[in-house]
Design a protein around this motif. Structure first.
Motif, PDB file in Angstrom:
ATOM      1  N   LEU A  38      15.497 -35.939 -13.223  1.00 43.96           N
ATOM      2  CA  LEU A  38      16.175 -36.102 -11.930  1.00 43.96           C
ATOM      3  C   LEU A  38      15.793 -37.430 -11.296  1.00 43.96           C
ATOM      4  CD1 LEU A  38      16.018 -32.657 -10.078  1.00 43.96           C
ATOM      5  CD2 LEU A  38      18.041 -33.797 -10.979  1.00 43.96           C
ATOM      6  N   ASN A  39      14.505 -37.735 -11.313  1.00 47.73           N
ATOM      7  CA  ASN A  39      14.027 -38.983 -10.729  1.00 47.73           C
ATOM      8  C   ASN A  39      14.647 -40.179 -11.429  1.00 47.73           C
ATOM      9  OD1 ASN A  39      12.326 -40.523  -8.936  1.00 47.73           O
ATOM     10  ND2 ASN A  39      11.056 -40.960 -10.725  1.00 47.73           N
ATOM     11  N   TYR A  40      14.697 -40.126 -12.760  1.00 53.23           N
ATOM     12  CA  TYR A  40      15.317 -41.196 -13.538  1.00 53.23           C
ATOM     13  C   TYR A  40      16.795 -41.345 -13.167  1.00 53.23           C
ATOM     14  CZ  TYR A  40      16.850 -43.893 -17.588  1.00 53.23           C
ATOM     15  OH  TYR A  40      17.399 -44.849 -18.399  1.00 53.23           O
ATOM     16  N   SER A  41      17.424 -40.227 -12.797  1.00 53.55           N
ATOM     17  CA  SER A  41      18.839 -40.230 -12.413  1.00 53.55           C
ATOM     18  C   SER A  41      19.027 -40.538 -10.931  1.00 53.55           C
ATOM     19  CB  SER A  41      19.459 -38.869 -12.727  1.00 53.55           C
ATOM     20  OG  SER A  41      19.328 -38.565 -14.102  1.00 53.55           O
ATOM     21  N   ASN A  42      17.942 -40.905 -10.260  1.00 53.05           N
ATOM     22  CA  ASN A  42      17.973 -41.213  -8.820  1.00 53.05           C
ATOM     23  C   ASN A  42      18.472 -40.047  -7.975  1.00 53.05           C
ATOM     24  OD1 ASN A  42      16.950 -43.882  -9.023  1.00 53.05           O
ATOM     25  ND2 ASN A  42      18.951 -44.548  -9.752  1.00 53.05           N
ATOM     26  N   ILE A  43      18.050 -38.847  -8.319  1.00 52.84           N
ATOM     27  CA  ILE A  43      18.425 -37.645  -7.577  1.00 52.84           C
ATOM     28  C   ILE A  43      17.161 -37.078  -6.944  1.00 52.84           C
ATOM     29  CG2 ILE A  43      19.362 -35.316  -7.768  1.00 52.84           C
ATOM     30  CD1 ILE A  43      20.882 -36.365 -10.293  1.00 52.84           C
ATOM     31  N   ASP A  44      17.192 -36.891  -5.623  1.00 56.56           N
ATOM     32  CA  ASP A  44      16.050 -36.333  -4.895  1.00 56.56           C
ATOM     33  C   ASP A  44      16.203 -34.816  -4.829  1.00 56.56           C
ATOM     34  OD1 ASP A  44      14.018 -35.606  -3.207  1.00 56.56           O
ATOM     35  OD2 ASP A  44      14.593 -36.957  -1.585  1.00 56.56           O
ATOM     36  N   PRO A  45      15.323 -34.060  -5.506  1.00 51.73           N
ATOM     37  CA  PRO A  45      15.469 -32.603  -5.551  1.00 51.73           C
ATOM     38  C   PRO A  45      15.155 -31.902  -4.227  1.00 51.73           C
ATOM     39  CG  PRO A  45      13.440 -33.236  -6.640  1.00 51.73           C
ATOM     40  CD  PRO A  45      14.169 -34.514  -6.284  1.00 51.73           C
ATOM     41  N   PHE A  46      14.577 -32.622  -3.278  1.00 49.69           N
ATOM     42  CA  PHE A  46      14.142 -31.994  -2.041  1.00 49.69           C
ATOM     43  C   PHE A  46      15.290 -31.334  -1.280  1.00 49.69           C
ATOM     44  CE2 PHE A  46      12.861 -31.885   2.404  1.00 49.69           C
ATOM     45  CZ  PHE A  46      11.590 -31.331   2.314  1.00 49.69           C
ATOM     46  N   TYR A  47      16.455 -31.936  -1.295  1.00 51.75           N
ATOM     47  CA  TYR A  47      17.571 -31.455  -0.486  1.00 51.75           C
ATOM     48  C   TYR A  47      18.609 -30.648  -1.261  1.00 51.75           C
ATOM     49  CZ  TYR A  47      15.600 -34.749   2.792  1.00 51.75           C
ATOM     50  OH  TYR A  47      14.733 -35.417   3.620  1.00 51.75           O
ATOM     51  N   ILE A  48      18.382 -30.435  -2.530  1.00 47.98           N
ATOM     52  CA  ILE A  48      19.374 -29.763  -3.367  1.00 47.98           C
ATOM     53  C   ILE A  48      19.291 -28.253  -3.178  1.00 47.98           C
ATOM     54  CG2 ILE A  48      20.133 -29.357  -5.735  1.00 47.98           C
ATOM     55  CD1 ILE A  48      18.920 -32.067  -6.465  1.00 47.98           C
ATOM     56  N   GLU A  49      20.433 -27.642  -2.896  1.00 47.09           N
ATOM     57  CA  GLU A  49      20.506 -26.179  -2.788  1.00 47.09           C
ATOM     58  C   GLU A  49      20.423 -25.574  -4.189  1.00 47.09           C
ATOM     59  OE1 GLU A  49      20.585 -24.328  -0.046  1.00 47.09           O
ATOM     60  OE2 GLU A  49      20.691 -26.012   1.350  1.00 47.09           O
ATOM     61  N   GLU A  50      20.082 -24.300  -4.240  1.00 47.88           N
ATOM     62  CA  GLU A  50      19.840 -23.642  -5.526  1.00 47.88           C
ATOM     63  C   GLU A  50      21.055 -23.666  -6.449  1.00 47.88           C
ATOM     64  OE1 GLU A  50      18.804 -22.338  -2.601  1.00 47.88           O
ATOM     65  OE2 GLU A  50      16.642 -22.492  -2.912  1.00 47.88           O
ATOM     66  N   ASP A  51      22.246 -23.441  -5.903  1.00 47.34           N
ATOM     67  CA  ASP A  51      23.429 -23.428  -6.770  1.00 47.34           C
ATOM     68  C   ASP A  51      23.684 -24.798  -7.384  1.00 47.34           C
ATOM     69  OD1 ASP A  51      24.129 -24.451  -4.271  1.00 47.34           O
ATOM     70  OD2 ASP A  51      26.113 -23.526  -4.249  1.00 47.34           O
ATOM     71  N   GLU A  52      23.422 -25.848  -6.629  1.00 49.19           N
ATOM     72  CA  GLU A  52      23.578 -27.201  -7.166  1.00 49.19           C
ATOM     73  C   GLU A  52      22.447 -27.523  -8.147  1.00 49.19           C
ATOM     74  OE1 GLU A  52      24.230 -31.777  -5.602  1.00 49.19           O
ATOM     75  OE2 GLU A  52      23.720 -30.227  -4.148  1.00 49.19           O
TER      76      GLU A  52
END
Length: 80
Positions: A38-52
């Motif tokens: 996720l980090n490599y993909s520049n995605i911050d998991p902090f704000y992601i809802e469970e379904d996403e």
């Protein structure tokens, strides 16, 4: 308030993904590798809802399949 039972659905799906795509990995390995991806993909998991998050996990699992297939097709030049 969000539905607390969403977590049961999330953990069930996470368990299915873990069993199907990387059953030899410990949970910490799955988390570490997935969050690194996720980090490599520049995605911050902090704000992601469970379904996403499940969608991202499935996409990550697809990369595991691709990598596995590539490794099987590698010609390492080893002689038996």
């Amino acid at each position: 308030m969000r539905d607390p039972y969403r977590l049961n659905r999330f953990y069930d799906e996470l368990s299915n993904i873990h069993i199907k795509f990387c059953p030899d990995w410990r949970f910490g390995q799955l988390c570490s590798n997935f969050f690194g991806w996720l980090n490599y993909s520049n995605i911050d998991p902090f704000y992601i809802e469970e379904d996403e998050m499940i969608l991202y996990l499935k996409r990550y699992a697809g990369t595991l399949i691709s990598l596995s297939c590539e490794e099987e097709n590698l010609d390492l030049g080893e002689k038996e």
